[in-house]
Design an enzyme around this catalytic site. Structure first.
Site, PDB file in Angstrom:
ATOM      1  N   HIS A  33      52.729  33.095  36.306  1.00 23.82           N
ATOM      2  CA  HIS A  33      51.577  33.547  37.082  1.00 23.82           C
ATOM      3  C   HIS A  33      51.900  33.701  38.565  1.00 23.82           C
ATOM      4  CE1 HIS A  33      47.655  34.734  36.023  1.00 23.82           C
ATOM      5  NE2 HIS A  33      46.971  33.650  36.305  1.00 23.82           N
ATOM      6  N   ASN A  80      42.042  32.862  40.492  1.00 25.13           N
ATOM      7  CA  ASN A  80      40.741  33.402  40.108  1.00 25.13           C
ATOM      8  C   ASN A  80      39.857  33.771  41.291  1.00 25.13           C
ATOM      9  OD1 ASN A  80      41.698  32.838  37.574  1.00 25.13           O
ATOM     10  ND2 ASN A  80      40.043  31.449  37.003  1.00 25.13           N
ATOM     11  N   ASP A 105      51.538  39.488  38.029  1.00 25.12           N
ATOM     12  CA  ASP A 105      52.139  39.349  36.702  1.00 25.12           C
ATOM     13  C   ASP A 105      51.369  40.124  35.643  1.00 25.12           C
ATOM     14  OD1 ASP A 105      50.211  37.111  37.424  1.00 25.12           O
ATOM     15  OD2 ASP A 105      50.289  36.858  35.252  1.00 25.12           O
ATOM     16  N   ASN A 126      42.726  37.833  35.951  1.00 30.40           N
ATOM     17  CA  ASN A 126      41.616  37.282  36.722  1.00 30.40           C
ATOM     18  C   ASN A 126      41.751  37.490  38.229  1.00 30.40           C
ATOM     19  OD1 ASN A 126      40.189  36.392  34.483  1.00 30.40           O
ATOM     20  ND2 ASN A 126      41.164  34.391  34.471  1.00 30.40           N
TER      21      ASN A 126
END
Length: 201
Positions: A33, A80, A105, A126
């Protein structure tokens, strides 16, 4: 939404903002991530600059790439809520959303593959979803960096993206990051179409 107030500002001197998405903290540093942060580090190494000034709940820096003055941004709001820092910087420095290039990513791409897009939906990511929501627009360019799909459908997605690359993946990811740096330079010098033709898979 807020995007209208961003668009009508005059330029503040920055031609582009480049954003690398990730999560702050040592435990996330080399996870899938965080490949957007890794891409930013690669850009800083190539262009001999840094992205470590703290402002807008982000690490920031600036440099010149392809003759363009560029603001560099690593949001520290966790993935997020990435849009919060991006919007704050865009509003302050008066950067149009179409000149905000986001690197992140993508689990639909194999490690080593990058894909460049002029705009588009969040595709389940997200961080991108939050940027779209706070700006009220999908019209920003992005570079997707492949991190590979879950090994099987039942594998928890959070565990996968917050996991670290396998040894055999690291070399491919490093090659992808080199191509991201080249693609960024190409976008700023010759435009996104040229970069898509040369680097996008």
């Amino acid at each position: 939404m807020f995007f209208k107030s961003v668009k009508k500002f005059a330029s503040s001197g920055f031609d582009y903002m480049i954003v690398g998405l990730g999560n702050p903290g040592l435990q996330y540093e080399t996870t899938r991530h965080n490949v957007g942060f890794m891409a930013m580090d690669a850009i800083c190494e190539k262009f001999q600059c840094s992205c470590n000034k703290s402002k807008f709940n982000a690490y920031m820096g600036d440099t010149v790439i392809g003759g363009k003055r560029v603001l560099l941004l690593k949001p520290l709001t966790y993935m997020n809520n990435s849009g919060e820092a991006v919007l704050a910087a865009a509003r302050f420095y008066k950067i149009d959303i179409s000149n905000i290039l986001v690197m992140y990513d993508d689990i639909s791409l194999d490690p080593g593959i990058i894909r460049i897009r002029r705009k588009g939906s969040a595709g389940g990511h997200n961080g991108i979803k939050d940027i779209i929501e706070v700006f009220g627009s999908e019209n920003f360019p992005r570079i997707k960096i492949g991190v590979g799909a879950k090994p099987h459908p039942d594998y928890d997605l959070k565990d996968w993206v917050l996991g670290k690359f396998k040894p055999e993946e690291k070399e491919k990811v490093n090659a992808a990051l080199e191509n991201v740096v080249k693609a960024v330079n190409e976008i700023l010098q010759r435009g996104i179409d040229s970069a898509m033709n040369k680097f996008s898979k």
